[in-house]
Design a protein around this motif. Structure first.
Motif, PDB file in Angstrom:
ATOM      1  N   ILE A  58      15.410   5.486  16.945  1.00 23.35           N
ATOM      2  CA  ILE A  58      15.503   4.300  17.723  1.00 23.35           C
ATOM      3  C   ILE A  58      16.416   4.094  18.664  1.00 23.35           C
ATOM      4  CG2 ILE A  58      16.023   1.812  16.780  1.00 23.35           C
ATOM      5  CD1 ILE A  58      15.069   2.368  14.087  1.00 23.35           C
ATOM      6  N   ASP A  59      17.568   4.732  18.355  1.00 23.05           N
ATOM      7  CA  ASP A  59      18.750   4.434  19.206  1.00 23.05           C
ATOM      8  C   ASP A  59      19.382   5.935  19.181  1.00 23.05           C
ATOM      9  OD1 ASP A  59      20.704   3.806  21.012  1.00 23.05           O
ATOM     10  OD2 ASP A  59      21.868   2.667  19.405  1.00 23.05           O
ATOM     11  N   ALA A  60      18.920   7.054  19.801  1.00 20.39           N
ATOM     12  CA  ALA A  60      19.227   8.350  19.858  1.00 20.39           C
ATOM     13  C   ALA A  60      19.941   8.865  20.879  1.00 20.39           C
ATOM     14  CB  ALA A  60      18.122   9.130  19.107  1.00 20.39           C
ATOM     15  N   ASN A  61      20.502  10.025  20.885  1.00 20.33           N
ATOM     16  CA  ASN A  61      21.307  10.760  22.144  1.00 20.33           C
ATOM     17  C   ASN A  61      20.802  12.274  21.947  1.00 20.33           C
ATOM     18  OD1 ASN A  61      23.469   8.217  21.337  1.00 20.33           O
ATOM     19  ND2 ASN A  61      22.933   8.383  23.608  1.00 20.33           N
ATOM     20  N   LEU A  62      20.705  12.789  23.076  1.00 16.88           N
ATOM     21  CA  LEU A  62      20.959  14.227  23.433  1.00 16.88           C
ATOM     22  C   LEU A  62      22.248  14.470  24.119  1.00 16.88           C
ATOM     23  CD1 LEU A  62      18.115  16.647  24.858  1.00 16.88           C
ATOM     24  CD2 LEU A  62      20.538  16.666  25.760  1.00 16.88           C
TER      25      LEU A  62
END
Length: 416
Positions: free
Chosen positions: A380-384
């Motif tokens: 939903i609200d992720a980061n790499l």
């Protein structure tokens, strides 16, 4: 067997790529010293409106040991001056850049000017310097080597830096470098390629500044995927990110309490592995001493609990093993490490959910060595996040391919 063959082929490429680099041919004339931001300097930047006395009082009101902060600042600045002087004493021209200054600009002109980049501080400063030494970032194939000095070995492990005894005598280290009395160390790095329909990538965020500040956008051209890759991963375009990971790439929800839902394809196989977890960490050999070990390490308590759970947990033989639980845990944890120049990656699934239908298939390993990892997000609200410093949004539908390329390896100077 194909994976082992690929590893051997990559190692051969590494050897060929760096055969032309020999220490005796290295000419040291210009050094770029990148120095860390001390805690005191950081607080000064946070409160530019305060005088030194006002700042110190504010820190005391916060419960900070101001005397220790000032002492460590002095220790670092004194050591910084010693390193600069050591290079100047061997006839080397030196440019000094703080970590903040170095990160606030592309520094490409300075990068091409320097014969060597010298981070002074801890591993964070080394990782920053390594990121700027990326050929993808600099848009240049120039190999600028890095050698790091630990400015505070009493309080910092500095695994990426020279051995701690060179913190007592940086002059000796610089003299050996000048005379070619050192060895090259080649550290593998992770290349991240975003896959999609248009080749666009979201703007990254700089996490090193302790605030979410939008950093400079460095362009790498989008390319068309070949037909096999396009069909396999249902994408049309690819775009290589300009930042290489020396330690690891992490993918997961921004909110740590939220479950990360990811799909993985390992080594371009036909199996799609589905997992719900607390995130994915894909590590290099260099990074295996860092977050990779923290995720996977066991304690002597874990060993003791496991042995006590055996049907014969109170037998003499098992009791003897329990007495050696500390050594067993140490041996296991040491086995998690692999060489900095290893062309393989090791992925780790953090806290994988293993109930009901998860993971799918059930045979999916929570940790293994691979050549490539394809990841698709259902978050939903992720980061790499690359090396804990550069963060890209990685939400539902985002796709990335993580792999090692020999030409991306970081060239570092090693002394015993």
């Amino acid at each position: 067997m194909p994976s082992m063959l690929k590893s051997k082929q990559l190692l051969q490429q590494f050897s060929k790529e760096y055969a032309k680099y020999t220490p005796t041919k290295f000419k040291l004339k210009r050094a770029l010293v990148v120095t860390k931001l001390s805690r005191y300097e950081f607080e000064q930047l946070r409160h530019p409106e305060l005088s030194p006395d006002q700042l110190q009082q504010k820190l005391r009101d916060r419960g900070t040991d101001v005397e220790m902060v000032l002492h460590l600042h002095k220790v670092h600045k004194d050591f910084e001056r010693r390193v600069v002087q050591s290079f100047q004493d061997v006839g080397c021209e030196v440019k000094l850049s703080s970590r903040l200054e170095f990160r606030s600009s592309l520094s490409k002109d300075v990068m091409s000017w320097a014969d060597v980049i010298v981070p002074v501080g801890g591993d964070g400063t080394f990782l920053l310097s390594a990121g700027r030494a990326s050929p993808l970032f600099a848009l240049s194939q120039q190999k600028t080597p890095i050698v790091g000095f630990n400015s505070d070995p009493l309080h910092s492990e500095g695994r990426l830096m020279l051995p701690k005894h060179y913190s007592d005598n940086p002059t000796d280290a610089v003299s050996r470098i000048k005379s070619g009395d050192f060895k090259w160390m080649h550290r593998s790095r992770v290349r991240t390629t975003m896959l999609g329909s248009n080749g666009n990538i979201p703007e990254p965020t700089d996490l090193f500044r302790h605030t979410e500040v939008k950093m400079e956008q460095v362009s790498t051209a989008p390319e068309m995927l070949d037909q096999d890759m396009a069909d396999k991963y249902k994408a049309k375009m690819k775009r290589v990110l300009p930042y290489l990971a020396l330690n690891e790439v992490f993918i997961g929800e921004h909110l740590s309490a939220r479950v990360s839902h990811l799909q993985l394809v390992l080594d371009h196989q036909d199996v799609v592995n589905k997992t719900k977890c607390s995130g994915l960490c894909v590590s290099t050999g260099t990074g295996s001493t860092s977050w990779h070990t923290s995720i996977n390490r066991i304690t002597s308590r874990d060993v003791d609990d496991l042995l006590r759970s055996l049907p014969n947990g109170n037998s003499k033989n098992v009791m003897m093993l329990r007495q050696n639980a500390e050594e067993i845990a140490h041996r296991y944890n040491q086995g998690l490490l692999f060489a900095p120049d290893d062309p393989r990656l090791c992925y780790s699934i953090r806290e994988q959910i293993c109930v009901g239908v998860w993971p799918s298939p059930k045979s999916f390993k929570e940790r293994d060595f691979v050549q490539t990892v394809f990841v698709k997000s259902h978050c939903i609200d992720a980061n790499l996040v690359i090396d804990g410093s550069i963060s890209f949004p990685f939400n539902d539908g985002a796709k990335a391919l993580l792999e090692v390329h020999p030409e991306d390896a970081l060239l570092t100077i090693a002394l015993d």
